[in-house]
Scaffold this active site. Structure first.
Site, mmCIF file in Angstrom:
data_model
loop_
_atom_site.group_PDB
_atom_site.id
_atom_site.type_symbol
_atom_site.label_atom_id
_atom_site.label_comp_id
_atom_site.label_asym_id
_atom_site.label_seq_id
_atom_site.Cartn_x
_atom_site.Cartn_y
_atom_site.Cartn_z
ATOM 1 C CB SER A 1 1.661 -27.742 77.633
ATOM 2 O OG SER A 1 1.688 -28.773 76.605
ATOM 3 C CE1 TYR B 1 4.713 -30.500 78.963
ATOM 4 C CE2 TYR B 1 5.844 -29.306 80.818
ATOM 5 C CZ TYR B 1 5.163 -29.362 79.666
ATOM 6 O OH TYR B 1 5.016 -28.189 79.000
ATOM 7 C CE LYS C 1 3.865 -26.301 81.988
ATOM 8 N NZ LYS C 1 4.404 -25.222 82.346
#
Ligand code: WQD
Length: 335
Positions: free
Chosen positions: A124, A148, A152
């Site tokens: 991302s 989050y 990643k």
């Protein structure tokens, strides 16, 4: 030989399953249905006219993953399965680290054991943190504002170190910007559980009357109209970018931005959606959302130069297809 798509019934995963089958690949799907619906499998089989083997498993479960690799000759893995709500990750960090990081390790171990050499990882743009814009693959990553994003960044580091230990593996790390839109049939699209976190599904639910009005998170950013700017990319373009990455992946680690290279503000999204769909979107300006960056978009040249891929669909296509899907929801009759 098949491509294993984890999270293959989710928003981006399902569109990629469709693109892979259209490109001639056989696909096996693993999904634990924690943020997707089983009926998406029926839709995919209907759209592609193919039988798609499906396993309702958690890809952090080593035994379940190994059983799948035993049953199916896998030539590559596309790993989408993961939690992806930024705000939720702040409230439940351990859930995010456990799921998103352990799933990547479990799958890499299975690839090692079964000598599956190709691995495409769903990363991302969040991993760039508050870097200068446009984001380039060569940039050093900065800390993100949420667990989050950290999962990643960790996933990328784990896969890089794995390939450093055995350069026969071919890994592609794909950094998405803001995927929106839907398959033109109106049968596949983004239907998050509960109140949408992201802009476009919120807009389509306001358009449908399911939600009263859009809350615009701040109009005092240093941007053209004061609202947040992002690089929105049609999910069909994003899916095709995954196929291109798989087709080109060679031993080593390769990183690509999957974006359009253009920034669009929240007001521009609202205006485009209203114009294309002849519908009014009521909104209210509210405070900024904590953790939001003012603006970011991709330098998309590397994917074009190395993969021969670039985003072709317009903002109008994205708004039209997103609304077409929302209108079709609950009307979908699985044959
Ligand atoms: C877009 C813009 C908001 C909702 C996140 C993740 C990213 C990726 C995509 C997974 C911002 C504004 C939004 C609303 C608004 N996910 N907005 N009202 O935050 O750019 O990216 O989703 O990979 O990793 O970080 O996407 O759609 O939430 O926000 O004004 O109700 O719309 O402030 O400017 P975001 P978003």
């Amino acid at each position: 030989m098949s491509i294993l798509v984890t999270g293959g019934l989710g928003y981006i995963g399902s569109h990629t399953v469709n693109a892979l089958i259209e490109a001639g690949y056989s696909v096996v799907v693993a999904d634990n249905l924690s943020n997707s619906k089983a009926q998406v499998l029926d839709v995919l089989q209907q759209i592609t006219n193919k039988n798609i083997p499906f396993y309702q498993i958690d890809v952090t479960d080593e035994q379940a993953v190994n059983d799948l690799f035993e049953k199916h000759p896998i030539e590559g893995v596309m790993h989408f399965a993961g939690y992806k709500a930024v705000g939720e990750s702040v409230l439940q960090p351990l859930k995010y680290y456990q799921n998103n990081v352990l799933s990547t390790i479990t799958l890499a171990n299975a690839c090692k054991q079964f000598q599956v050499k190709k691995f495409v990882f769903s990363s991302s743009a969040t991993v760039y943190g508050d870097n200068e814009v446009p984001f380039k693959e060569t940039m050093s990553l900065l800390p993100t504002t949420n667990p989050y994003g950290e999962t990643k960044a960790m996933g990328e580091r784990i896969l890089k170190d794995w390939v450093n230990s055995d350069s026969s593996f071919a890994v592609s790390l794909l950094r998405y910007f803001n995927p929106i839109g839907a398959h033109p049939s109106g049968l596949l699209g983004e239907s998050p559980n509960g109140i949408p976190n992201n802009l476009m599904p919120y807009v389509t639910q306001v358009a449908k009357g399911k939600l009263k009005e859009l809350q615009v998170f701040g109009n005092d950013y240093p941007t053209s109209d004061g609202t947040g700017v992002r690089d929105y990319i049609h999910v069909m373009d994003l899916a095709e970018g995954h196929v291109a990455a798989l087709q080109h992946v060679t031993p080593g680690v390769h990183i690509y931005n999957l974006g359009t290279g253009a920034g669009t503000s929240v007001f521009e999204i609202i205006q485009t959606f209203e114009r294309v769909n002849a519908i009014k979107i009521p909104y209210k300006i509210v405070n900024r959302r904590p953790g939001d960056l003012a603006f970011y978009y991709a330098d998309a040249t590397k994917a074009k130069d190395e993969l021969g891929w670039y985003a072709k669909r317009t903002l109008e296509d994205m708004c039209r297809d997103a609304w077409h899907f929302e209108k079709s929801l609950n009307l979908i009759q699985i044959k």
